[in-house]
Design an enzyme around this catalytic site. Structure first.
Site, PDB file in Angstrom:
ATOM      1  N   ASP A 308       0.823  -1.222   0.000  1.00 21.34           N
ATOM      2  CA  ASP A 308       0.000   0.000   0.000  1.00 21.34           C
ATOM      3  C   ASP A 308       0.852   1.265   0.000  1.00 21.34           C
ATOM      4  O   ASP A 308       0.338   2.366  -0.248  1.00 21.34           O
ATOM      5  CB  ASP A 308      -0.938   0.017   1.215  1.00 21.34           C
ATOM      6  CG  ASP A 308      -1.962  -1.109   1.149  1.00 21.34           C
ATOM      7  OD1 ASP A 308      -2.187  -1.638   0.041  1.00 21.34           O
ATOM      8  OD2 ASP A 308      -2.515  -1.462   2.199  1.00 21.34           O
ATOM      9  N   ARG A 381      -4.913   6.701  -1.604  1.00 21.84           N
ATOM     10  CA  ARG A 381      -3.435   6.642  -1.529  1.00 21.84           C
ATOM     11  C   ARG A 381      -2.796   7.403  -2.702  1.00 21.84           C
ATOM     12  O   ARG A 381      -1.721   7.973  -2.557  1.00 21.84           O
ATOM     13  CB  ARG A 381      -2.941   5.196  -1.459  1.00 21.84           C
ATOM     14  CG  ARG A 381      -3.510   4.473  -0.260  1.00 21.84           C
ATOM     15  CD  ARG A 381      -2.628   3.406   0.313  1.00 21.84           C
ATOM     16  NE  ARG A 381      -3.382   2.663   1.313  1.00 21.84           N
ATOM     17  CZ  ARG A 381      -3.588   3.041   2.582  1.00 21.84           C
ATOM     18  NH1 ARG A 381      -3.066   4.161   3.033  1.00 21.84           N
ATOM     19  NH2 ARG A 381      -4.296   2.309   3.403  1.00 21.84           N
TER      20      ARG A 381
HETATM   21  O1  SPQ Z   1      -9.505  -2.400   1.902  1.00 24.70           O
HETATM   22  P1  SPQ Z   1      -8.826  -2.075   0.612  1.00 24.70           P
HETATM   23  O2  SPQ Z   1      -9.680  -1.166  -0.215  1.00 24.70           O
HETATM   24  O3  SPQ Z   1      -8.415  -3.295  -0.158  1.00 24.70           O
HETATM   25  O4  SPQ Z   1      -7.505  -1.242   1.005  1.00 24.70           O
HETATM   26  C1  SPQ Z   1      -6.107  -1.331   0.669  1.00 24.70           C
HETATM   27  C2  SPQ Z   1      -5.554   0.142   0.831  1.00 24.70           C
HETATM   28  O5  SPQ Z   1      -4.753   0.627   0.049  1.00 24.70           O
HETATM   29  O6  SPQ Z   1      -5.959   0.735   1.842  1.00 24.70           O
HETATM   30  C3  SPQ Z   1      -5.809  -1.849  -0.733  1.00 24.70           C
HETATM   31  F1  SPQ Z   1      -6.317  -1.165  -1.675  1.00 24.70           F
HETATM   32  O7  SPQ Z   1      -5.393  -2.092   1.641  1.00 24.70           O
HETATM   33  C4  SPQ Z   1      -5.444  -3.524   1.764  1.00 24.70           C
HETATM   34  C5  SPQ Z   1      -4.081  -4.100   1.458  1.00 24.70           C
HETATM   35  O8  SPQ Z   1      -3.637  -3.759   0.174  1.00 24.70           O
HETATM   36  C6  SPQ Z   1      -5.839  -3.852   3.172  1.00 24.70           C
HETATM   37  C7  SPQ Z   1      -5.529  -5.254   3.568  1.00 24.70           C
HETATM   38  C8  SPQ Z   1      -6.121  -5.819   4.806  1.00 24.70           C
HETATM   39  O9  SPQ Z   1      -6.527  -5.058   5.702  1.00 24.70           O
HETATM   40  O10 SPQ Z   1      -6.157  -7.065   4.902  1.00 24.70           O
HETATM   41  C9  SPQ Z   1      -4.658  -6.047   2.860  1.00 24.70           C
HETATM   42  C10 SPQ Z   1      -4.042  -5.618   1.590  1.00 24.70           C
HETATM   43  O11 SPQ Z   1      -4.753  -6.184   0.507  1.00 24.70           O
HETATM   44  P2  SPQ Z   1      -4.463  -7.681  -0.008  1.00 24.70           P
HETATM   45  O12 SPQ Z   1      -5.248  -7.804  -1.281  1.00 24.70           O
HETATM   46  O13 SPQ Z   1      -3.004  -7.752  -0.236  1.00 24.70           O
HETATM   47  O14 SPQ Z   1      -4.924  -8.604   0.990  1.00 24.70           O
END
Ligand code: SPQ
Length: 425
Positions: A308, A381
């Site tokens: 992120d 972001r």
């Molecule tokens: O919740 P969302 O929209 O997917 O948010 C993001 C972010 O940038 O805030 C991704 F767009 O964070 C995710 C992160 O990329 C939050 C997260 C979690 O809380 O489990 C895990 C990550 O995603 P992923 O797909 O790698 O599990």
């Protein structure tokens, strides 16, 4: 909105609570027996979406200025929502809820905003279907027909804490063991929090094993500051000359600290002080001072530890001397927007030498950059990373939609501008 440029950034910032931990605190609190009091909760649009979904399933949640109180009803206490659950812009809410809803004795529907409707849910619904789940569609709106589930052994094709957590949550309800093998280690807040609440869950390297769990015990949770929000100030302090910023109370769970490793390798002056443990998570204060940065290669196992933060790391790379190569980061394409394309398109507008690749980008940094009319694509972001980048651009820069910062950091701009007030301009 015009981005105000600050000449140097000095002072102390306390970033808001961790988004990942805040979502989980509400979800797990709702499934626990007893009352969960959450301090430091992130009151942003995404986490409010999670609160609303659980209220729609009969969970009482009270909000005061300082504390969120969740009145848990136990593993089997959710009730069928009257309407379609609305998850807004939040991938975490949508994907984690899939794991819970798949095992409920009722049917439900879930949808979100235009961005959520384009984000792939098949990565969650397919492995859940191997456990016996019945979920219609691979994109929102999803129709979930609750079913009894059975444990599976699953090799994850992508490193994703959201997929892992959905399977863990389904695994709590499933008959038999659920064994999940990660390809790279993703954030482990779920494992830490559920273990502390008494779930049958064990982690061994890249393998998580979950057993049927009939109850979770409620515990008070203090949410640490979000390192993904601190990231903007870590980069800001590193790239703006004559700056020194202290960021207080930041979660430094090792599955999240890739940005500190990478910026340190780039030559940033970062110190971690006052390390402590707070409700099972490592927390510290971070001090960053400006310094000259150099380009690096960012790839492999570190990617999930900074996924992120890559938009703002790319901003640091544009300022750094030499070449930065970011690879193995194709996951950026399925975030709130395609972040590889968005970064490339916006950075090109200010004259940065950047090339989009299939799984990342190549940035030749250290050259003068000019202000631009930036597009955020509604991605929080992107908005905050571009606001950091704009600080070192010649001329004026604007954002088409600055309000999208409300998704994760409603006070971002006031915190940013407060740092210039402490500087002797
Ligand atoms: O919740 P969302 O929209 O997917 O948010 C993001 C972010 O940038 O805030 C991704 F767009 O964070 C995710 C992160 O990329 C939050 C997260 C979690 O809380 O489990 C895990 C990550 O995603 P992923 O797909 O790698 O599990």
């Amino acid at each position: 909105m015009e981005i105000i440029k600050i000449k140097s950034a000095n002072g102390v910032v306390t970033v808001p609570g961790d988004k990942s931990v805040s979502h989980r605190a509400v979800m797990f609190g709702a499934l626990a027996d007893g009352v969960t009091r959450i301090s430091g909760f992130l009151k942003s649009a995404d986490c409010i979406s999670t609160i609303n979904c659980f209220r729609d399933m009969g969970i009482e949640i009270k909000m005061t200025d300082d504390v969120i109180t969740v009145y848990g009803k136990g593993m089997n206490g959710l009730t069928k929502p009257k309407n379609t659950l609305y998850t807004g812009n939040s991938g975490t809410t949508t994907r984690l809820l899939c794991g819970i809803l798949a095992a409920q004795p009722f049917d439900s529907e879930m949808t979100g905003d235009a961005s959520i409707c384009k984000r792939p849910m098949g990565r969650v619904t397919k492995p859940l279907s191997l456990m016996g789940a019945d979920i219609e569609n691979e994109y929102c709106p999803l129709r979930i027909h609750g079913k009894p589930l059975s444990g599976i052994e699953y090799d994850m094709p992508v490193a994703s804490a959201q997929v892992k957590t959905a399977l863990i949550l389904a695994g709590l309800y499933a008959d038999g063991k659920t064994i999940i093998h990660e390809c790279e280690k993703s954030r482990d807040h779920t494992e830490l929090m559920l273990a502390a609440m008494g779930a049958d869950i064990k982690t061994d390297g890249l393998t998580v094993t979950v057993g049927t769990t009939s109850s979770l015990s409620a515990r008070d949770i203090s949410v640490p500051g979000d390192i993904s929000s601190a990231a903007f100030f870590i980069v800001l302090g590193a790239i703006i000359p004559n700056s020194e910023i202290t960021i207080k109370n930041v979660g430094i769970n090792p599955t999240r600290t890739g940005i500190i490793d990478v910026l340190s390798e780039m030559g940033a002056d970062i110190k971690i002080i006052n390390e402590r443990i707070s409700t099972g998570e490592q927390v510290a204060d971070i001090i960053v001072k400006s310094s000259r940065l150099k380009g690096v290669t960012i790839s492999g196992a570190i990617i999930p530890r900074l996924i992120d933060e890559l938009p703002v790391i790319a901003a640091a790379a544009a300022i750094a001397d030499g070449q930065t190569i970011i690879k193995d980061a194709a996951e950026l394409k399925v975030k709130e927007t395609n972040r590889i394309k968005a970064i490339t398109d916006e950075f090109l507008k200010c004259g940065i030498d950047i090339t989009e690749t299939d799984d990342g980008m190549i940035i030749n940094g250290g050259k003068p950059i000019c202000g631009a009319e930036f597009t955020t694509y509604g991605d929080h972001r992107m908005a905050m990373s571009l606001a950091v980048l704009a600080q070192l651009a010649d001329g004026t820069s604007t954002l088409d939609d600055a309000d999208c910062v409300n998704i994760s950091y409603p006070d971002f701009f006031s915190d940013l501008y407060s740092l210039s007030l402490n500087s002797s301009l």
